[in-house]
Design an enzyme around this catalytic site. Structure first.
Site, PDB file in Angstrom:
ATOM      1  N   THR A  71       0.863  -1.187   0.000  1.00  0.00           N
ATOM      2  CA  THR A  71       0.000   0.000   0.000  1.00  0.00           C
ATOM      3  C   THR A  71       0.894   1.230   0.000  1.00  0.00           C
ATOM      4  OG1 THR A  71      -1.642  -1.219   1.285  1.00  0.00           O
ATOM      5  CG2 THR A  71      -1.888   1.181   1.195  1.00  0.00           C
ATOM      6  N   LYS A  93      -7.019   2.213  -3.303  1.00  0.00           N
ATOM      7  CA  LYS A  93      -6.707   1.506  -2.054  1.00  0.00           C
ATOM      8  C   LYS A  93      -6.725   2.486  -0.865  1.00  0.00           C
ATOM      9  CE  LYS A  93      -4.801  -1.314   1.004  1.00  0.00           C
ATOM     10  NZ  LYS A  93      -5.641  -2.199   1.806  1.00  0.00           N
ATOM     11  N   LYS A  96       0.517   5.079   8.410  1.00  0.00           N
ATOM     12  CA  LYS A  96       1.123   5.392   7.096  1.00  0.00           C
ATOM     13  C   LYS A  96       0.042   5.589   6.030  1.00  0.00           C
ATOM     14  CE  LYS A  96       1.887   1.866   4.809  1.00  0.00           C
ATOM     15  NZ  LYS A  96       1.265   0.935   3.891  1.00  0.00           N
TER      16      LYS A  96
HETATM   17  P1  NAP Z   1       5.063  -6.207   7.895  1.00  0.00           P
HETATM   18  O1  NAP Z   1       4.730  -7.483   8.515  1.00  0.00           O
HETATM   19  O2  NAP Z   1       5.538  -5.132   8.774  1.00  0.00           O
HETATM   20  O3  NAP Z   1       6.139  -6.485   6.727  1.00  0.00           O
HETATM   21  C1  NAP Z   1       6.783  -5.410   6.103  1.00  0.00           C
HETATM   22  C2  NAP Z   1       7.758  -5.972   5.099  1.00  0.00           C
HETATM   23  O4  NAP Z   1       8.451  -4.897   4.483  1.00  0.00           O
HETATM   24  C3  NAP Z   1       8.808  -6.858   5.738  1.00  0.00           C
HETATM   25  O5  NAP Z   1       9.127  -7.884   4.850  1.00  0.00           O
HETATM   26  C4  NAP Z   1       9.991  -5.900   5.911  1.00  0.00           C
HETATM   27  O6  NAP Z   1      11.228  -6.524   5.945  1.00  0.00           O
HETATM   28  C5  NAP Z   1       9.851  -5.130   4.622  1.00  0.00           C
HETATM   29  N1  NAP Z   1      10.575  -3.864   4.683  1.00  0.00           N
HETATM   30  C6  NAP Z   1      10.311  -2.782   5.434  1.00  0.00           C
HETATM   31  N2  NAP Z   1      11.177  -1.792   5.166  1.00  0.00           N
HETATM   32  C7  NAP Z   1      12.046  -2.271   4.260  1.00  0.00           C
HETATM   33  C8  NAP Z   1      13.157  -1.735   3.560  1.00  0.00           C
HETATM   34  N3  NAP Z   1      13.568  -0.464   3.754  1.00  0.00           N
HETATM   35  N4  NAP Z   1      13.793  -2.518   2.674  1.00  0.00           N
HETATM   36  C9  NAP Z   1      13.392  -3.775   2.467  1.00  0.00           C
HETATM   37  N5  NAP Z   1      12.328  -4.340   3.051  1.00  0.00           N
HETATM   38  C10 NAP Z   1      11.659  -3.593   3.934  1.00  0.00           C
HETATM   39  O7  NAP Z   1       3.801  -5.625   7.079  1.00  0.00           O
HETATM   40  P2  NAP Z   1       2.621  -6.403   6.374  1.00  0.00           P
HETATM   41  O8  NAP Z   1       1.485  -6.477   7.303  1.00  0.00           O
HETATM   42  O9  NAP Z   1       3.130  -7.616   5.751  1.00  0.00           O
HETATM   43  O10 NAP Z   1       2.196  -5.329   5.271  1.00  0.00           O
HETATM   44  C11 NAP Z   1       2.892  -5.200   4.061  1.00  0.00           C
HETATM   45  C12 NAP Z   1       2.147  -4.222   3.172  1.00  0.00           C
HETATM   46  O11 NAP Z   1       0.817  -4.709   2.963  1.00  0.00           O
HETATM   47  C13 NAP Z   1       1.995  -2.842   3.742  1.00  0.00           C
HETATM   48  O12 NAP Z   1       2.079  -1.906   2.699  1.00  0.00           O
HETATM   49  C14 NAP Z   1       0.598  -2.845   4.326  1.00  0.00           C
HETATM   50  O13 NAP Z   1       0.056  -1.540   4.408  1.00  0.00           O
HETATM   51  C15 NAP Z   1      -0.118  -3.727   3.359  1.00  0.00           C
HETATM   52  N6  NAP Z   1      -1.281  -4.446   3.872  1.00  0.00           N
HETATM   53  C16 NAP Z   1      -1.238  -5.077   5.081  1.00  0.00           C
HETATM   54  C17 NAP Z   1      -2.358  -5.785   5.512  1.00  0.00           C
HETATM   55  C18 NAP Z   1      -2.373  -6.509   6.849  1.00  0.00           C
HETATM   56  O14 NAP Z   1      -3.452  -6.919   7.290  1.00  0.00           O
HETATM   57  N7  NAP Z   1      -1.264  -6.706   7.497  1.00  0.00           N
HETATM   58  C19 NAP Z   1      -3.490  -5.832   4.739  1.00  0.00           C
HETATM   59  C20 NAP Z   1      -3.502  -5.191   3.514  1.00  0.00           C
HETATM   60  C21 NAP Z   1      -2.388  -4.512   3.095  1.00  0.00           C
HETATM   61  P3  NAP Z   1      11.891  -6.886   7.395  1.00  0.00           P
HETATM   62  O15 NAP Z   1      11.280  -8.167   7.787  1.00  0.00           O
HETATM   63  O16 NAP Z   1      13.334  -6.998   7.113  1.00  0.00           O
HETATM   64  O17 NAP Z   1      11.550  -5.777   8.316  1.00  0.00           O
END
Ligand code: NAP
Length: 500
Positions: free
Chosen positions: A300, A376, A444
């Site tokens: 997102t 989104k 965010k």
């Molecule tokens: P998350 O668990 O915090 O995972 C974030 C990912 O991004 C991790 O793999 C992290 O790697 C990586 N990352 C962060 N900063 C980075 C950087 N500078 N360089 C390389 N990798 C980096 O988040 P998530 O829940 O999976 O969400 C991921 C995306 O999906 C977000 O944009 C979120 O808004 C969206 N989303 C989430 C949900 C939900 O329910 N969780 C639903 C819909 C959409 P590390 O492990 O190394 O930190």
């Protein structure tokens, strides 16, 4: 027996050997049968045609038990009885394994017609082999189709049939045809996956479980390992049966070198751009036989991030699709996400079969990443505000001395209640803030939505106020807690707004 009768009988014998028609020696001369080549045509061609016709008529009903060797022997034996002038030798067999059609065209059809039209034994064997090859192919084809169908049915998990407006060309539901490829055991190219956080890990595992070989990368190796461990524990047996797997790689550039389609699921715009840059460094010299790589960013982010990513990847060498998702990790695990696509139709098509594995529905909302990013963010405004308001209601009901769980129950039965408010209300009540969708991510999304409103000179006061509460929750240490922790911004002892 006339020469033509002999030719006709030859075809009969060969076809009979293929299990197609009863063997009989035709009492009629062959000229009585329709022969489009006329009386001067090459008889080898003529026999093949007849054999072919009989075989195709029969192959639907009895394709089994056809052995080309047996056929050749049978044809020779039968024909020997009919024409003592024929002597079959096994030496001639060597070139008979070639495709029957090419034999017909390249060899016999070009041979000048003989004055003596007595059929040589080689023609029998060819006709018989042709019959055998054709039947065997038909049978193999049918068996392969049945196996694919069986795998597809096995995989069909609880699928919700959702209605699609028929007049919306950008909307499509998952159809059975779109899942066809996912259960095949053929070695399709691996699919790349960048980012194995809460969402990315669930999506990559769902892909692998469906039979896809996933090449995955994550910045921190502990999350990559956790994803692979969970896959080994819970998904491996099913995935292997379908040919799926997860293998981790050391950097995104390795994925660019090997995968035609790559998905990214990263935290925010900065992560999305950084990882795209690392991936792009592996594009130079990447193979693909002229096939453009497809890069699908499901993070997102804002529209500007998508445009930058396209520039980094190179518009001429990578087709890009922004495809943020709605739904949480449980939906990802069940293959029930909603994909909001923005970008080229080609990229959308290339990614569709994988989106259909991970999702229940997808849209192509426009031909730029900005279209998808903005759509989104609209959903995220609703989500952030609804849960922000829920946190406010829940905290105030406690301050007012009400039974907050009873209030939540009333809400869930009212028109304002939803599965989301019911689930998050329970977390607020129990103060269980283990992460599903984290505070830092919801904040965010509100920040990006407010930036968009600002760009468009649009006042968004409700979202601005809600954003302040998420900022407060973050500053209280809840950044990595589930966003239900926004309620804590009202009640946490360190909260500036709380008076004892
Ligand atoms: P998350 O668990 O915090 O995972 C974030 C990912 O991004 C991790 O793999 C992290 O790697 C990586 N990352 C962060 N900063 C980075 C950087 N500078 N360089 C390389 N990798 C980096 O988040 P998530 O829940 O999976 O969400 C991921 C995306 O999906 C977000 O944009 C979120 O808004 C969206 N989303 C989430 C949900 C939900 O329910 N969780 C639903 C819909 C959409 P590390 O492990 O190394 O930190």
């Amino acid at each position: 027996m006339t020469e033509r009768t002999g030719a006709s009988n030859a075809a009969n014998i060969a076809s009979h050997a293929a299990g197609c028609i009863p063997a009989r020696i035709s009492p009629k001369p062959c000229v009585a049968r329709a022969n489009p080549l006329g009386v001067d045509a090459n008889p080898w061609v003529h026999w093949m045609r007849i054999a072919r016709r009989h075989v195709s008529a029969k192959s639907e009903s009895s394709p089994q038990d056809v052995s080309s060797n047996a056929l050749g022997v049978e044809a020779r034996r039968t024909y020997s009885g009919a024409s003592s002038s024929l002597a079959a030798t096994d030496d001639d067999d060597d070139d008979d394994d070639a495709d029957a059609d090419s034999v017909l065209v390249d060899d016999d059809a070009r041979r000048p017609a003989r004055d003596d039209r007595t059929p040589p034994p080689r023609a029998f064997r060819r006709a018989a082999r042709f019959a055998a090859t054709r039947d065997a192919r038909t049978d193999a084809h049918r068996r392969a189709n049945m196996a694919n169908e069986a795998r597809r049915v096995t995989f069909s998990k609880r699928r919700k049939v959702r209605t699609t407006r028929p007049d919306d060309p950008h909307t499509s539901t998952r159809s059975s045809s779109t899942t066809e490829g996912m259960a095949t055991k053929t070695r399709a190219p691996a699919v790349g996956f960048l980012g194995l956080g809460i969402m990315g890990a669930a999506m990559a595992r769902t892909l692998a479980r469906s039979g896809v070989r996933v090449a995955a990368w994550n910045r921190s190796s502990d999350k990559a390992k956790a994803c692979v461990d969970a896959f080994e524990r819970e998904d491996r047996a099913l995935a292997e049966e379908r040919g799926g797997s997860i293998a981790t790689v050391g950097c995104p550039s390795e994925i660019a070198g090997t995968c035609e389609v790559t998905f990214a699921m990263l935290a925010d715009p900065r992560a999305a751009v950084d990882v795209a840059r690392a991936y792009a460094s592996g594009l130079d010299g990447a193979g693909g036989g002229g096939t453009k790589r497809t890069y699908v960013d499901c993070s997102t982010v804002d529209g500007g991030c998508g445009e930058s990513t396209m520039d980094i990847l190179g518009r001429d060498r990578v087709q890009f699709l922004a495809a943020p998702v709605s739904g949480g990790w449980r939906d990802a695990a069940k293959g029930e996400l909603l994909f909001i696509g923005g970008g080229s139709r080609e990229a959308y098509e290339a990614a569709s079969k994988h989106m259909d594995v991970m999702g229940a529905k997808r849209w192509l909302v426009g031909d730029t990443p900005t279209h998808a990013a903005r759509a989104k963010l609209m959903l995220q405004i609703m989500m952030g505000n609804v849960i922000g308001a829920l946190g406010e209601m829940h905290s105030l009901s406690q301050r007012a001395g009400l039974d907050s769980s009873a209030v939540l129950e009333m809400l869930s039965h009212s028109a304002m209640g939803s599965p989301l408010t019911t689930a998050k209300g329970k977390l607020m009540e129990s103060k269980d803030f283990s992460p599903n969708f984290q505070v830092y991510l919801q904040q965010k999304d509100l920040r990006l939505a407010l930036q968009l409103a600002d760009e468009l000179d649009f006042a968004a006061p409700i979202t601005a106020a809600t954003n302040a509460q998420y900022l407060k929750a973050k500053s209280l240490g809840y950044a990595n807690s589930d966003f239900a922790a926004v309620a804590a911004a009202y009640t946490d002892a360190r909260s500036p707004g709380r008076s004892e």
